[in-house]
Write a protein that holds these residues in place. Structure first.
Motif, PDB file in Angstrom:
ATOM      1  N   THR A 126      80.155  58.017 102.150  1.00 13.17           N
ATOM      2  CA  THR A 126      80.476  58.304 103.612  1.00 13.17           C
ATOM      3  C   THR A 126      82.014  58.476 103.698  1.00 13.17           C
ATOM      4  OG1 THR A 126      78.795  57.225 104.557  1.00 13.17           O
ATOM      5  CG2 THR A 126      80.529  57.234 105.668  1.00 13.17           C
ATOM      6  N   VAL A 127      82.593  57.649 103.092  1.00 14.40           N
ATOM      7  CA  VAL A 127      83.858  57.265 102.822  1.00 14.40           C
ATOM      8  C   VAL A 127      84.213  59.178 102.385  1.00 14.40           C
ATOM      9  CG1 VAL A 127      84.338  55.944 100.129  1.00 14.40           C
ATOM     10  CG2 VAL A 127      85.649  55.648 102.543  1.00 14.40           C
ATOM     11  N   VAL A 128      83.639  59.238 101.156  1.00 17.23           N
ATOM     12  CA  VAL A 128      84.104  60.223 100.590  1.00 17.23           C
ATOM     13  C   VAL A 128      83.541  61.499 100.694  1.00 17.23           C
ATOM     14  CG1 VAL A 128      83.638  61.452  98.321  1.00 17.23           C
ATOM     15  CG2 VAL A 128      83.952  59.127  97.380  1.00 17.23           C
ATOM     16  N   ALA A 129      83.199  61.667 102.057  1.00 15.55           N
ATOM     17  CA  ALA A 129      82.795  62.612 102.637  1.00 15.55           C
ATOM     18  C   ALA A 129      84.024  63.063 103.481  1.00 15.55           C
ATOM     19  CB  ALA A 129      81.376  62.563 103.302  1.00 15.55           C
ATOM     20  N   LYS A 130      84.193  61.645 104.155  1.00 10.15           N
ATOM     21  CA  LYS A 130      85.915  61.339 105.274  1.00 10.15           C
ATOM     22  C   LYS A 130      86.725  62.505 104.171  1.00 10.15           C
ATOM     23  CE  LYS A 130      85.683  58.333 107.829  1.00 10.15           C
ATOM     24  NZ  LYS A 130      86.190  59.277 109.731  1.00 10.15           N
ATOM     25  N   LEU A 131      86.839  62.113 103.181  1.00 10.46           N
ATOM     26  CA  LEU A 131      88.165  62.006 102.162  1.00 10.46           C
ATOM     27  C   LEU A 131      88.211  63.054 101.965  1.00 10.46           C
ATOM     28  CD1 LEU A 131      88.630  58.336 100.484  1.00 10.46           C
ATOM     29  CD2 LEU A 131      89.634  58.866 101.715  1.00 10.46           C
ATOM     30  N   PHE A 132      87.033  63.835 102.004  1.00  7.60           N
ATOM     31  CA  PHE A 132      86.886  65.251 101.475  1.00  7.60           C
ATOM     32  C   PHE A 132      87.233  65.780 102.414  1.00  7.60           C
ATOM     33  CE2 PHE A 132      83.895  64.840  97.607  1.00  7.60           C
ATOM     34  CZ  PHE A 132      85.326  64.189  96.443  1.00  7.60           C
ATOM     35  N   ASN A 133      86.689  65.802 103.045  1.00  8.69           N
ATOM     36  CA  ASN A 133      87.531  66.455 104.693  1.00  8.69           C
ATOM     37  C   ASN A 133      89.020  66.540 105.302  1.00  8.69           C
ATOM     38  OD1 ASN A 133      85.091  67.557 105.717  1.00  8.69           O
ATOM     39  ND2 ASN A 133      84.044  65.983 107.088  1.00  8.69           N
ATOM     40  N   ILE A 134      89.377  65.351 104.860  1.00 11.17           N
ATOM     41  CA  ILE A 134      90.845  65.063 105.216  1.00 11.17           C
ATOM     42  C   ILE A 134      91.397  65.758 104.369  1.00 11.17           C
ATOM     43  CG2 ILE A 134      92.444  63.425 105.203  1.00 11.17           C
ATOM     44  CD1 ILE A 134      90.081  61.017 106.331  1.00 11.17           C
ATOM     45  N   THR A 135      91.665  65.381 102.793  1.00  8.60           N
ATOM     46  CA  THR A 135      92.284  66.125 101.927  1.00  8.60           C
ATOM     47  C   THR A 135      92.114  67.839 101.903  1.00  8.60           C
ATOM     48  OG1 THR A 135      90.607  64.978  99.957  1.00  8.60           O
ATOM     49  CG2 THR A 135      92.817  63.528 100.551  1.00  8.60           C
ATOM     50  N   GLN A 136      90.692  68.224 101.526  1.00  7.21           N
ATOM     51  CA  GLN A 136      90.541  69.610 101.578  1.00  7.21           C
ATOM     52  C   GLN A 136      90.766  69.987  99.852  1.00  7.21           C
ATOM     53  OE1 GLN A 136      88.677  71.967 103.830  1.00  7.21           O
ATOM     54  NE2 GLN A 136      88.791  69.426 104.371  1.00  7.21           N
ATOM     55  N   PRO A 137      89.816  68.975  99.049  1.00  2.12           N
ATOM     56  CA  PRO A 137      90.532  69.232  97.135  1.00  2.12           C
ATOM     57  C   PRO A 137      89.962  70.519  96.954  1.00  2.12           C
ATOM     58  CG  PRO A 137      88.787  67.721  97.724  1.00  2.12           C
ATOM     59  CD  PRO A 137      89.480  68.240  99.250  1.00  2.12           C
ATOM     60  N   THR A 138      90.935  70.883  96.252  1.00  7.27           N
ATOM     61  CA  THR A 138      90.278  72.182  94.986  1.00  7.27           C
ATOM     62  C   THR A 138      89.676  72.038  94.138  1.00  7.27           C
ATOM     63  OG1 THR A 138      92.209  73.069  95.739  1.00  7.27           O
ATOM     64  CG2 THR A 138      90.823  74.204  94.002  1.00  7.27           C
ATOM     65  N   ARG A 139      90.137  70.223  94.192  1.00  5.29           N
ATOM     66  CA  ARG A 139      89.116  70.088  92.898  1.00  5.29           C
ATOM     67  C   ARG A 139      89.254  68.387  93.012  1.00  5.29           C
ATOM     68  NH1 ARG A 139      90.646  72.816  86.675  1.00  5.29           N
ATOM     69  NH2 ARG A 139      89.715  74.778  87.012  1.00  5.29           N
ATOM     70  N   ALA A 140      88.519  68.213  92.226  1.00  5.63           N
ATOM     71  CA  ALA A 140      88.568  65.905  92.610  1.00  5.63           C
ATOM     72  C   ALA A 140      88.046  65.516  91.952  1.00  5.63           C
ATOM     73  CB  ALA A 140      87.061  65.796  93.486  1.00  5.63           C
ATOM     74  N   TYR A 141      88.639  64.373  91.005  1.00  2.81           N
ATOM     75  CA  TYR A 141      89.205  63.856  89.952  1.00  2.81           C
ATOM     76  C   TYR A 141      88.457  62.848  89.683  1.00  2.81           C
ATOM     77  CZ  TYR A 141      91.368  68.790  88.746  1.00  2.81           C
ATOM     78  OH  TYR A 141      91.547  69.219  88.234  1.00  2.81           O
ATOM     79  N   PHE A 142      87.437  62.285  89.169  1.00  2.00           N
ATOM     80  CA  PHE A 142      86.471  60.870  89.271  1.00  2.00           C
ATOM     81  C   PHE A 142      86.135  60.744  87.405  1.00  2.00           C
ATOM     82  CE2 PHE A 142      85.227  62.790  93.037  1.00  2.00           C
ATOM     83  CZ  PHE A 142      84.954  61.816  93.861  1.00  2.00           C
ATOM     84  N   GLY A 143      86.183  59.612  87.641  1.00  2.00           N
ATOM     85  CA  GLY A 143      86.238  58.835  85.736  1.00  2.00           C
ATOM     86  C   GLY A 143      84.648  58.484  85.642  1.00  2.00           C
ATOM     87  N   GLN A 144      84.395  58.783  84.307  1.00  2.00           N
ATOM     88  CA  GLN A 144      83.074  59.066  83.779  1.00  2.00           C
ATOM     89  C   GLN A 144      82.499  57.589  83.897  1.00  2.00           C
ATOM     90  OE1 GLN A 144      80.698  61.157  83.318  1.00  2.00           O
ATOM     91  NE2 GLN A 144      79.437  59.576  82.236  1.00  2.00           N
ATOM     92  N   LYS A 145      83.718  56.426  83.904  1.00  2.00           N
ATOM     93  CA  LYS A 145      83.060  55.005  83.793  1.00  2.00           C
ATOM     94  C   LYS A 145      82.082  54.585  85.126  1.00  2.00           C
ATOM     95  CE  LYS A 145      85.160  51.701  85.134  1.00  2.00           C
ATOM     96  NZ  LYS A 145      84.328  50.604  86.478  1.00  2.00           N
TER      97      LYS A 145
END
Length: 275
Positions: A126-145
């Protein structure tokens, strides 16, 4: 670098950048986070960091209230790493009065972390969907951990047609192998000395695999053997799973995600390796 607290402010500032690499975080940043910021900046030309301790991914008995926070320090670190924008909203900005929408992803959230923390991934999605709508990333970066989280977010983006690419970056580790994590700050001196057993257990299974072992139970046993060397390590799970579906394997034919979750007192740590 601009630090914005409202959605309207962030969107206005975001409009100045044709491409944007976004790094979602819950703050209390370490080198793992900063490596994502630097990569986002290098690959996209501009980087935004979100700093938000998301209450909906914590169960009532979990550590939302004591999750470490250090916003002023975090802002200094991300500015030095090259961030252009920071979105650091209050809870009421993300979840205003009357908010009543959840994003629920089936299948890959039912096991591993999802089995132990049943509300967690609804909050994450839920929060990632909201953050993607807010920030409109070209790419989003996450750690493999946070390997399962990465699988969940990749499915979120694919199934809901978000126009961004998910970039999963290697786990950043301390010199003794412990995966960097904001929750490492909870560990006392003895627990911190024992915590690298997670990585040693994973490496033992990886060594068995490199030597030709393909029976998943043998790989799990290799992890359990190493974990048993530390009496106060409370094992939540060890897993040898399909890296896409996260279903437990009997035999490893086309690679696997080996992962584990271990408690030291009240502190719960996770780690993983891709075979």
């Amino acid at each position: 670098m601009k630090t914005l607290k409202t959605i309207a402010e962030f969107r206005a500032a975001r409009a100045a950048f044709p491409q944007m690499g976004v790094v979602p975080t819950m703050g209390f940043l370490h080198e793992g986070h900063l490596s994502l910021v630097r990569r986002a900046k290098a690959e996209c030309g501009a980087a935004a960091v979100t700093i938000f301790v998301n209450p909906t991914q914590f169960a009532p008995h979990e550590d939302f209230g004591r999750y470490p926070r250090a916003l002023a320090r975090d802002l200094e670190l991300v500015e030095a790493a090259g961030a252009d924008l920071v979105f650091a909203p209050d809870v009421s900005e993300v979840y205003p009065e009357g908010y009543d929408v959840k994003v629920e992803i089936g299948g890959v959230t039912d096991r591993l972390e999802g089995e132990v923390r049943p509300v967690h991934f609804v909050g994450v999605a839920t929060v990632v969907a909201k953050l993607f709508n807010i920030t409109q990333p070209t790419r989003a970066y996450f750690g493999q951990k946070d390997a399962q989280q990465c699988v969940v977010i990749e499915k979120l983006v694919r199934d809901l047609n978000f126009p961004c690419q998910i970039v999963v970056c290697p786990t950043v580790r301390e010199a003794d192998g412990l995966a960097m994590s904001s929750r490492n700050a909870y560990l006392d001196e003895t627990q911190r000395q024992n915590a690298p057993v997670l990585y040693r257990a994973l490496k033992a299974a990886e060594a068995r695999y490199a030597a030709g072992a393909r029976n998943a139970e043998a790989l799990r046993a290799a992890m359990h053997t190493v974990l048993a060397e530390v009496p106060n390590a409370g094992v939540d799970y060890v897993s040898v799973a399909d890296p896409v579906t996260l279903e437990e394997l009997d035999q490893v034919a086309n690679g696997a995600l080996i992962s584990l979750a271990v408690r030291f007192g009240a502190t719960r740590l996770i780690d993983n390796i891709r075979l």
